[in-house]
Design a protein around this motif. Structure first.
Motif: not given
Lengths: 228, 211
Positions: A7-11, A94-97, A126-129, B97-102
């Motif tokens: 992925p390009s970023s964790p998000d 996956l979790t913060p901290g 939940c993972l994204s597509d 450029g946002v999350s599905v949640q947003a």
């Protein structure tokens, strides 16, 4: 031959995390649950990720199959590399901290679990597509040392991703105002109702050029059923 | 009798010394070739200029239509994109450029920033303009690959910041190969797919090496 992708970023990996996780989201490949004891593991309850392929996890009535394949999610000593640590799927942030970069699932630490033991109230991500097809790519590579492009995996899994998204819309709209004590029964009833309604679109859903018209039709139907 | 344009003199001669003069035919052909060359330079210069200006005009139109759609607000724009057009939440969220949640929160009425609302309005405007081309189902078109056997979908071209290429593709002004070349000169190596999806004997989708 293509390389394993990242992925390009964790998000980019996650659809929902933490408090964001939507209760109505149907259980899907890549969902992470807490407090799961995996049979055959002696490490007690912990985090587990669903590894059963998205296309094969549901049976008649849209119900989950009896057993699902899950993998143990742990924090490793150092972050697992997308390129090189092929026996793992990194799950950064996956979790913060502290140590959040080191979350991962070992594709060797897997086991079958009764689906009923997965509690949607204990789902933490939940993972994204994109996350789902990255997981599939690593799973396929782990078992075969063969790489399939995520674009192709996305097209193959597309019908299941489409159905899960529309089922999520459906369940969320129908269960939003249901009391907690009635939620499980209502969830099962609406899962069956959606499965029955969506059956007419399953063949067409195999063709990506039909996905938008299916979404449009299902959402229009949903609006008409939930109008107050 | 007057000559038609570019009619050739077909009686070349020789000098008294017997040395062949430069043939009038050759001279005429050379002259015509030079003239064509000049015309080609002019038209290609003109074509390039017109092409650049046309793309700029298309982007300005997109922006104007987006500003009009902006008035509808995030909630109505999302309803239009998801119900009437049939886009998936994942694609909408990625483009903005946002999350599905947003996106879920905006659907429920929570406010989106002005910039995010503009991104939604721009996507809605793009679909409006593609429908005018006409592309029968703009959302469906965005979801299919630009060129069979290569990864990018039309949606990826938009996500890559090149709506101008989408307009040119929709109007058949450029080929898919030209569009991919403009996106990335290494497109053939970078995005070529070695595999394809097919319907297997059990009527489920499966994957095999591209035939």
């Amino acid at each position: 031959m293509a390389d394993l992708e990242s992925p390009s970023s964790p998000d980019e990996l996650y659809r929902y995390r933490g408090d964001e996780v939507l209760l109505a989201r149907p259980v899907f490949q890549g969902d992470v649950f807490e407090n799961v004891a995996i049979p055959g593991f002696d490490d007690g309850p912990g985090l587990a990720i669903v590894l059963t392929h998205a296309c094969t996890m549901r049976g008649p009535g849209g119900m989950l199959k009896d057993r699902l394949l899950v993998g143990r999610v742990t924090v490793s000593d150092s972050p697992k590399r997308w390129r090189g640590d092929f026996a793992f799927m990194p799950l950064p942030e996956l979790t913060p901290g502290e140590g959040s970069a080191n979350w991962c699932v070992s594709l060797e630490d897997v086991g079958a679990l009764r689906a009923g033991l997965l509690d949607v109230n204990r789902r933490i991500a939940c993972l994204s597509d994109r996350g789902v097809v990255l997981l599939q790519q690593r799973q396929a590579h782990h078992f075969t040392r063969y790489v399939v492009e995520t674009s192709v995996l996305y097209e193959q899994t597309g019908p299941a991703l489409l159905e899960a998204e529309l089922m999520e819309d459906w369940l969320d709209a129908h269960l939003r105002d249901v009391a907690e004590r009635d939620w499980t029964a209502a969830h099962e009833a609406q899962t069956r109702a959606f499965d029955e309604y969506f059956a007419q679109y399953r063949q067409a859903a195999k063709e990506p050029s039909r996905w938008s018209s299916i979404r449009s039709a299902v959402r229009t139907e949903l609006a008409s059923r939930t109008e107050t | 009798m007057s000559r038609a344009p570019f009619e050739l003199d077909i009686n070349p001669g020789t000098t008294s010394s017997g040395v062949r003069e430069t043939s009038p035919v050759s001279q005429t052909l050379a002259s015509i070739t030079r003239e064509f060359g000049r015309l080609r330079d002019k038209t290609s210069f003109l074509d390039e200029n017109v092409g650049v200006d046309h793309r700029r005009a298309q982007l300005q139109t997109l922006e104007l239509v987006a500003r009009e759609r902006l008035r509808e607000g995030a909630q109505r724009l999302l309803e239009d994109l998801s119900v009437r057009r049939g886009l998936g939440w994942t694609d909408i969220a990625r483009v903005v450029g946002v999350s599905v949640q947003a996106i879920r929160k905006w659907r429920a009425g929570q406010p989106a920033t002005g910039e995010n609302q503009l991104s939604l309005a721009r996507l809605a405007a793009l679909l409006d303009l593609l429908a005018d081309v006409p592309v029968a189902s703009p959302a469906a078109w965005l979801e299919v690959p630009v060129l069979t056997g290569y990864a990018p979908r039309h949606m990826d071209v938009y996500y890559g910041g090149r709506p101008d290429l989408l307009f040119d593709l929709a109007h058949l002004r450029i080929t898919p190969e030209v569009a991919l070349q403009e996106l990335d000169p290494d497109w053939r190596d970078k995005w070529k797919l070695d595999h394809e999806v097919f319907t297997a004997a059990d009527d489920n989708l499966s994957i095999r090496r591209r035939q």
